[in-house]
Design a protein around this motif. Structure first.
Motif, short mmCIF file in Angstrom:
data_model
loop_
_atom_site.label_atom_id
_atom_site.label_comp_id
_atom_site.label_asym_id
_atom_site.label_seq_id
_atom_site.Cartn_x
_atom_site.Cartn_y
_atom_site.Cartn_z
N ALA A 58 47.93 91.89 -24.27
CA ALA A 58 46.63 92.52 -23.99
C ALA A 58 45.54 91.09 -23.92
O ALA A 58 45.72 90.26 -24.74
CB ALA A 58 46.08 93.36 -25.10
N LYS A 59 44.93 90.94 -22.67
CA LYS A 59 44.48 90.08 -22.41
C LYS A 59 42.79 90.19 -22.31
O LYS A 59 42.52 91.16 -21.84
CB LYS A 59 44.56 89.27 -21.18
N CYS A 60 42.13 89.36 -22.99
CA CYS A 60 40.63 89.36 -22.96
C CYS A 60 39.96 89.27 -21.64
O CYS A 60 40.12 88.35 -20.82
CB CYS A 60 39.70 88.59 -24.18
N SER A 61 38.93 89.90 -21.02
CA SER A 61 38.43 89.91 -19.84
C SER A 61 37.18 88.91 -19.80
O SER A 61 36.51 88.84 -18.85
CB SER A 61 37.78 91.37 -19.41
N CYS A 62 36.98 88.32 -20.78
CA CYS A 62 35.61 87.22 -21.04
C CYS A 62 36.12 85.73 -20.53
O CYS A 62 35.26 84.94 -20.62
CB CYS A 62 35.25 87.45 -22.45
#
Length: 142
Positions: free
Chosen positions: A100-104
């Protein structure tokens, strides 16, 4: 003599308990109360009948929940909000396979198997939710 040893043992036990609730409680993510039931006999959740597969919903939690089948006996469920910064428009996590990767664009990446951070910065792992299997139904709660 026995009584003294018991008192010493109890004292050590109580002193050994840490009061580090501040460390365990993530200041960025609020605690929500919800119950999500997934009937594994329905086609929508069929992937969860097989180890190594996951299901993502954006209707529960803060930004969504991912549920992962570890071995048909153990299921993991995590919040899909980056636990290492304040909630903002980009703090939702995008799931690809087991990550799961942060979109920021901060480089934060987590595994949905254990919730641990794989890349990026921060002290918190993914917020876990409780999963209980009763027959063919998974119940996810906070």
């Amino acid at each position: 003599m026995k009584r003294s040893l018991l008192c010493i043992a109890l004292s050590l036990m109580f002193m050994g308990c840490s009061g580090d609730d501040e460390i365990r409680n993530n200041p960025y993510l609020p605690n929500l109360n919800f119950t999500l039931r997934l009937d594994l006999s329905l086609p929508e959740y069929n992937n969860l009948n097989f180890p190594g597969n996951s299901y993502t919903t954006y209707n529960y939690g803060i930004n969504g929940i991912v549920v992962y089948n570890l071995n048909n006996d153990q299921y993991m469920a995590f919040e899909l909000t980056d636990p290492n910064h304040v909630i903002q428009e980009c703090s939702w996590l995008e799931v690809t396979r087991t990550e799961a990767k942060c979109s920021c664009n901060d480089g934060n990446k987590y595994t949905i198997i254990t919730g641990q951070r794989l890349e990026g910065q921060g002290e918190y792992s993914l917020k876990p939710y409780r999963v209980r299997r009763a027959g063919n139904v998974l119940e996810i709660t906070n």
